[in-house]
Design a protein around this motif. Structure first.
Motif, PDB file in Angstrom:
ATOM      1  N   GLU A 130      31.040 -22.910 -25.565  1.00 18.31           N
ATOM      2  CA  GLU A 130      31.511 -22.607 -24.211  1.00 18.31           C
ATOM      3  C   GLU A 130      30.632 -23.219 -23.126  1.00 18.31           C
ATOM      4  OE1 GLU A 130      34.028 -19.528 -23.278  1.00 18.31           O
ATOM      5  OE2 GLU A 130      33.703 -18.426 -25.132  1.00 18.31           O
ATOM      6  N   THR A 131      29.614 -23.957 -23.536  1.00 21.33           N
ATOM      7  CA  THR A 131      28.857 -24.729 -22.547  1.00 21.33           C
ATOM      8  C   THR A 131      29.695 -25.893 -22.041  1.00 21.33           C
ATOM      9  OG1 THR A 131      26.811 -24.193 -23.714  1.00 21.33           O
ATOM     10  CG2 THR A 131      26.708 -25.999 -22.123  1.00 21.33           C
ATOM     11  N   ILE A 132      30.529 -26.444 -22.941  1.00 17.49           N
ATOM     12  CA  ILE A 132      31.324 -27.617 -22.556  1.00 17.49           C
ATOM     13  C   ILE A 132      32.816 -27.328 -22.424  1.00 17.49           C
ATOM     14  CG2 ILE A 132      29.705 -29.309 -23.506  1.00 17.49           C
ATOM     15  CD1 ILE A 132      31.561 -29.519 -25.968  1.00 17.49           C
ATOM     16  N   VAL A 133      33.300 -26.257 -23.063  1.00 16.69           N
ATOM     17  CA  VAL A 133      34.745 -26.007 -23.009  1.00 16.69           C
ATOM     18  C   VAL A 133      35.032 -24.509 -23.101  1.00 16.69           C
ATOM     19  CG1 VAL A 133      35.062 -26.287 -25.516  1.00 16.69           C
ATOM     20  CG2 VAL A 133      36.989 -26.690 -23.978  1.00 16.69           C
ATOM     21  N   GLY A 134      35.996 -24.057 -22.310  1.00 16.39           N
ATOM     22  CA  GLY A 134      36.398 -22.656 -22.331  1.00 16.39           C
ATOM     23  C   GLY A 134      37.483 -22.408 -23.364  1.00 16.39           C
ATOM     24  N   LYS A 135      37.430 -21.251 -24.018  1.00 15.68           N
ATOM     25  CA  LYS A 135      38.430 -20.942 -25.053  1.00 15.68           C
ATOM     26  C   LYS A 135      39.830 -20.813 -24.462  1.00 15.68           C
ATOM     27  CE  LYS A 135      37.114 -15.991 -25.110  1.00 15.68           C
ATOM     28  NZ  LYS A 135      35.815 -16.112 -24.409  1.00 15.68           N
ATOM     29  N   GLU A 136      39.936 -20.325 -23.219  1.00 16.06           N
ATOM     30  CA  GLU A 136      41.261 -20.191 -22.592  1.00 16.06           C
ATOM     31  C   GLU A 136      41.886 -21.563 -22.354  1.00 16.06           C
ATOM     32  OE1 GLU A 136      38.504 -18.806 -21.379  1.00 16.06           O
ATOM     33  OE2 GLU A 136      38.795 -16.642 -21.700  1.00 16.06           O
ATOM     34  N   TYR A 137      41.047 -22.521 -21.924  1.00 17.55           N
ATOM     35  CA  TYR A 137      41.533 -23.892 -21.719  1.00 17.55           C
ATOM     36  C   TYR A 137      42.065 -24.460 -23.031  1.00 17.55           C
ATOM     37  CZ  TYR A 137      41.444 -28.950 -21.022  1.00 17.55           C
ATOM     38  OH  TYR A 137      41.792 -30.284 -20.983  1.00 17.55           O
ATOM     39  N   LEU A 138      41.283 -24.304 -24.103  1.00 13.94           N
ATOM     40  CA  LEU A 138      41.695 -24.834 -25.403  1.00 13.94           C
ATOM     41  C   LEU A 138      42.970 -24.159 -25.905  1.00 13.94           C
ATOM     42  CD1 LEU A 138      38.323 -25.213 -27.359  1.00 13.94           C
ATOM     43  CD2 LEU A 138      39.782 -27.038 -26.463  1.00 13.94           C
ATOM     44  N   ASN A 139      43.073 -22.866 -25.700  1.00 16.34           N
ATOM     45  CA  ASN A 139      44.249 -22.145 -26.197  1.00 16.34           C
ATOM     46  C   ASN A 139      45.529 -22.648 -25.528  1.00 16.34           C
ATOM     47  OD1 ASN A 139      45.427 -20.100 -27.873  1.00 16.34           O
ATOM     48  ND2 ASN A 139      45.641 -18.802 -26.066  1.00 16.34           N
ATOM     49  N   TYR A 140      45.477 -22.874 -24.224  1.00 15.68           N
ATOM     50  CA  TYR A 140      46.649 -23.443 -23.538  1.00 15.68           C
ATOM     51  C   TYR A 140      46.928 -24.857 -24.040  1.00 15.68           C
ATOM     52  CZ  TYR A 140      47.217 -19.676 -20.125  1.00 15.68           C
ATOM     53  OH  TYR A 140      47.470 -18.467 -19.521  1.00 15.68           O
ATOM     54  N   LEU A 141      45.876 -25.634 -24.239  1.00 15.19           N
ATOM     55  CA  LEU A 141      46.042 -27.011 -24.710  1.00 15.19           C
ATOM     56  C   LEU A 141      46.694 -27.049 -26.088  1.00 15.19           C
ATOM     57  CD1 LEU A 141      45.504 -30.074 -24.519  1.00 15.19           C
ATOM     58  CD2 LEU A 141      43.240 -29.641 -25.477  1.00 15.19           C
ATOM     59  N   PHE A 142      46.211 -26.201 -27.009  1.00 14.45           N
ATOM     60  CA  PHE A 142      46.743 -26.206 -28.374  1.00 14.45           C
ATOM     61  C   PHE A 142      48.225 -25.820 -28.416  1.00 14.45           C
ATOM     62  CE2 PHE A 142      42.236 -25.094 -30.080  1.00 14.45           C
ATOM     63  CZ  PHE A 142      41.839 -26.405 -29.869  1.00 14.45           C
ATOM     64  N   ASN A 143      48.682 -25.071 -27.424  1.00 15.27           N
ATOM     65  CA  ASN A 143      50.085 -24.646 -27.409  1.00 15.27           C
ATOM     66  C   ASN A 143      50.961 -25.533 -26.525  1.00 15.27           C
ATOM     67  OD1 ASN A 143      50.359 -21.989 -29.025  1.00 15.27           O
ATOM     68  ND2 ASN A 143      48.457 -21.740 -27.880  1.00 15.27           N
ATOM     69  N   SER A 144      50.415 -26.669 -26.122  1.00 16.50           N
ATOM     70  CA  SER A 144      51.200 -27.627 -25.332  1.00 16.50           C
ATOM     71  C   SER A 144      52.028 -28.510 -26.260  1.00 16.50           C
ATOM     72  CB  SER A 144      50.277 -28.500 -24.478  1.00 16.50           C
ATOM     73  OG  SER A 144      49.498 -29.355 -25.304  1.00 16.50           O
ATOM     74  N   THR A 145      53.112 -29.057 -25.724  1.00 17.37           N
ATOM     75  CA  THR A 145      53.973 -29.955 -26.504  1.00 17.37           C
ATOM     76  C   THR A 145      53.192 -31.172 -26.977  1.00 17.37           C
ATOM     77  OG1 THR A 145      55.890 -29.241 -25.222  1.00 17.37           O
ATOM     78  CG2 THR A 145      56.114 -31.294 -26.440  1.00 17.37           C
ATOM     79  N   PHE A 146      52.324 -31.692 -26.108  1.00 14.47           N
ATOM     80  CA  PHE A 146      51.523 -32.870 -26.447  1.00 14.47           C
ATOM     81  C   PHE A 146      50.704 -32.639 -27.718  1.00 14.47           C
ATOM     82  CE2 PHE A 146      46.957 -33.953 -26.048  1.00 14.47           C
ATOM     83  CZ  PHE A 146      47.023 -35.273 -26.484  1.00 14.47           C
ATOM     84  N   PHE A 147      49.973 -31.534 -27.764  1.00 16.73           N
ATOM     85  CA  PHE A 147      49.100 -31.277 -28.912  1.00 16.73           C
ATOM     86  C   PHE A 147      49.925 -31.007 -30.169  1.00 16.73           C
ATOM     87  CE2 PHE A 147      46.374 -28.727 -31.669  1.00 16.73           C
ATOM     88  CZ  PHE A 147      45.226 -29.498 -31.685  1.00 16.73           C
ATOM     89  N   ARG A 148      51.009 -30.250 -30.008  1.00 20.02           N
ATOM     90  CA  ARG A 148      51.837 -29.919 -31.172  1.00 20.02           C
ATOM     91  C   ARG A 148      52.460 -31.171 -31.777  1.00 20.02           C
ATOM     92  NH1 ARG A 148      54.816 -25.435 -29.368  1.00 20.02           N
ATOM     93  NH2 ARG A 148      52.883 -24.342 -29.835  1.00 20.02           N
ATOM     94  N   GLN A 149      52.906 -32.084 -30.923  1.00 24.84           N
ATOM     95  CA  GLN A 149      53.502 -33.323 -31.432  1.00 24.84           C
ATOM     96  C   GLN A 149      52.474 -34.166 -32.181  1.00 24.84           C
ATOM     97  OE1 GLN A 149      55.255 -34.997 -27.876  1.00 24.84           O
ATOM     98  NE2 GLN A 149      57.216 -33.971 -28.219  1.00 24.84           N
ATOM     99  N   GLN A 150      51.240 -34.156 -31.689  1.00 21.21           N
ATOM    100  CA  GLN A 150      50.173 -34.859 -32.412  1.00 21.21           C
ATOM    101  C   GLN A 150      49.991 -34.275 -33.808  1.00 21.21           C
ATOM    102  OE1 GLN A 150      46.574 -36.724 -30.243  1.00 21.21           O
ATOM    103  NE2 GLN A 150      46.661 -34.592 -29.612  1.00 21.21           N
ATOM    104  N   ALA A 151      49.941 -32.943 -33.873  1.00 21.97           N
ATOM    105  CA  ALA A 151      49.732 -32.264 -35.158  1.00 21.97           C
ATOM    106  C   ALA A 151      50.893 -32.520 -36.110  1.00 21.97           C
ATOM    107  CB  ALA A 151      49.538 -30.766 -34.934  1.00 21.97           C
ATOM    108  N   GLU A 152      52.113 -32.445 -35.580  1.00 21.06           N
ATOM    109  CA  GLU A 152      53.296 -32.677 -36.416  1.00 21.06           C
ATOM    110  C   GLU A 152      53.304 -34.099 -36.969  1.00 21.06           C
ATOM    111  OE1 GLU A 152      56.437 -31.710 -33.744  1.00 21.06           O
ATOM    112  OE2 GLU A 152      56.416 -29.561 -34.218  1.00 21.06           O
ATOM    113  N   GLY A 153      52.772 -35.031 -36.183  1.00 22.82           N
ATOM    114  CA  GLY A 153      52.776 -36.435 -36.589  1.00 22.82           C
ATOM    115  C   GLY A 153      51.917 -36.722 -37.804  1.00 22.82           C
ATOM    116  N   ILE A 154      50.904 -35.895 -38.044  1.00 20.79           N
ATOM    117  CA  ILE A 154      50.031 -36.141 -39.205  1.00 20.79           C
ATOM    118  C   ILE A 154      50.122 -35.026 -40.240  1.00 20.79           C
ATOM    119  CG2 ILE A 154      48.395 -37.604 -37.962  1.00 20.79           C
ATOM    120  CD1 ILE A 154      46.579 -35.192 -37.661  1.00 20.79           C
ATOM    121  N   ALA A 155      51.057 -34.094 -40.036  1.00 18.15           N
ATOM    122  CA  ALA A 155      51.251 -33.014 -41.013  1.00 18.15           C
ATOM    123  C   ALA A 155      52.020 -33.543 -42.216  1.00 18.15           C
ATOM    124  CB  ALA A 155      52.000 -31.860 -40.369  1.00 18.15           C
ATOM    125  N   ARG A 156      51.831 -32.910 -43.342  1.00 22.01           N
ATOM    126  CA  ARG A 156      52.502 -33.314 -44.575  1.00 22.01           C
ATOM    127  C   ARG A 156      53.037 -32.078 -45.294  1.00 22.01           C
ATOM    128  NH1 ARG A 156      52.156 -37.104 -42.090  1.00 22.01           N
ATOM    129  NH2 ARG A 156      51.191 -39.132 -42.515  1.00 22.01           N
TER     130      ARG A 156
END
Length: 451
Positions: A130-156
């Motif tokens: 949390e010196t460099i990143v807040g957990k709330e920021y990351l949580n919103y980011l992980f639930n964004s369409t951008f991040f999910r599409q990245q994950a889906e692209g390399i999921a198997r």
């Protein structure tokens, strides 16, 4: 030091899009706390390890919502099993990321649960630095369409998609300065609160109308009927005495000459509409003549009499064109379009009571006890009364259209939510201050502490 920085940063050519100058693209794994066991997988817990009286709570996939902890499961293991299996304890404030669909990479922050906690193997946990990143920021980011599409692209996966923790950790994420992260979170929450309140009001209005619709129809039909006495000019009739009733059939699917013609062919999947002008399937004259299908007149009424949907609803439709139906439907035609339309509204207004009285469960699907239903009695008003009632009932269609517009608004709200998150993680919510220290500088300071 330079090697650590190079390992944490995402090369220019691999950065998904351009961000403000004092932002930096980093690999997800570089946001973990510097202490050991701050980014890992959950534990492999088998059914035989579960103990209802255990002291250690097992958080499962069903507990992880899109940005929120759902608290749906209730599974435990004993402290003894925890020690024997060498389980990893997780803590309130950790971020849980689903490595499995659906959807993949959804995340939540563990709330302040007053229990010892572990999580399942298909869930990754992240304890951010949390010196460099807040957990709330990351949580919103992980639930964004951008991040999910990245994950889906390399999921198997052949049946259900999975992403490995290693691949998850290597996903690129945009990292603004710490102060701006907080501003982004505040702005996202303010905007999403407004959006969610709008959605709540829309859903409330939709639900209120749908609950009242059948009652409104029934009350209009029952007007002038006092203590079940038949008003002057009205008559009590059995369904079979005023309607020509017939069922349908299905031309052989294997014969291509029977299908893709111009004659509408209604099945249960078409019966979501109140008025039918077109269908998903069409048959040919040859298909009509070589099957048990019959042509129903325009202004007839079609009703589903055999389908699993009869557990919940009794689909009925008024035909605005000549149609055929399959064997799961019956057609009613009195020869008088006014009486037909009145019957259509009668079914709509008495749906629940008719289902309770005539529906029966089968081994695979429900059905209407049709021989009994044909003897069902309805009160039929004079033509002028029918006309007046239908006029009022059809005004409901306009409200029905408004309800559909509300549903479309809800869909637009979900798109709006996605748009808010997309703008947030591109630095387009007006939070960026170019004069603020670069996130890269702070990352470098943290990495220096590790050396």
């Amino acid at each position: 030091m330079e090697e650590l920085l190079e390992e944490a940063l995402v090369p220019k050519e691999e950065q998904p899009y351009e961000v403000p100058g004092n932002w930096v693209w980093v690999k997800l794994i570089s946001t973990k706390d510097t202490k050991d066991n701050s980014f890992g997988d959950g534990d492999w817990i088998l059914s035989r390890n579960i103990d209802p009286d255990g002291e250690v709570r097992l958080i499962q996939l069903s507990d992880i919502g899109k940005g929120e902890f759902l608290d749906k499961s209730s599974r435990y293991i004993s402290l003894e099993t925890f020690k024997e299996l060498g389980c990893t304890e997780i803590f309130p404030g950790d971020i849980l990321i689903s490595r499995m669909a659906d959807p993949i990479a959804r995340s939540c922050i563990i709330p302040d649960i007053k229990q010892k906690l572990i999580t399942a193997v298909d869930i990754a946990y992240l304890r951010p630095n949390e010196t460099i990143v807040g957990k709330e920021y990351l949580n919103y980011l992980f639930n964004s369409t951008f991040f999910r599409q990245q994950a889906e692209g390399i999921a198997r996966g052949t049946t259900r998609l999975r992403i490995t923790r290693k691949n998850l950790g290597n996903l690129p994420i945009p990292l603004p300065p710490k102060k701006e992260q907080k501003q982004i979170v505040v702005k996202i929450e303010r905007l999403l609160n407004k959006v969610n309140e709008a959605k709540r009001l829309i859903e409330e209005a939709k639900e209120t109308f749908e609950h009242r619709r059948a009652a409104i129809i029934k009350s209009i039909l029952q007007e002038r009927v006092i203590n079940d006495k038949v008003p002057n000019g009205w008559k009590k009739v059995k369904v079979k005495d005023i309607f020509n009733i017939f069922g349908g059939g299905t031309p052989r699917k294997s014969n291509k000459d029977y299908w893709n013609g111009t004659i509408p062919w209604i099945s249960a999947k078409d019966m979501k509409a109140m008025y039918i002008t077109e269908t998903k399937d069409y048959i040919t004259e040859q298909g009509l003549n070589n099957s048990s299908a019959k042509l129903a007149n325009k202004y007839s009424v079609a009703m589903v009499v055999r389908s699993g949907i009869l557990q919940r609803t009794l689909p009925v439709a008024y035909l605005l064109t000549e149609c055929t139906v399959n064997q799961d439907l019956k057609v009613f035609d009195s020869g008088d379009k006014l009486i037909n339309k009145y019957f259509f509204w009668y079914i709509k207004g008495n749906e629940k009571s008719l289902l309770n009285k005539y529906s029966k469960s089968g081994t695979t699907v429900n059905s209407i006890e049709f021989e009994r239903f044909k003897s069902h009695e309805i009160l039929l008003p004079p033509a002028e009364v029918i006309e007046e009632k239908i006029g009022r009932l059809e005004s409901l269609i306009q409200k029905e259209k408004k309800v559909k517009e509300l549903v479309e608004l809800i869909n637009q709200i979900e798109v709006l939510k996605s748009s808010i998150l997309s703008k947030a993680f591109r630095g387009e919510l007006g939070t960026n201050d170019p004069a603020e220290e670069s996130a890269a500088g702070l990352l470098k300071e943290v990495l220096e502490e590790k050396i």
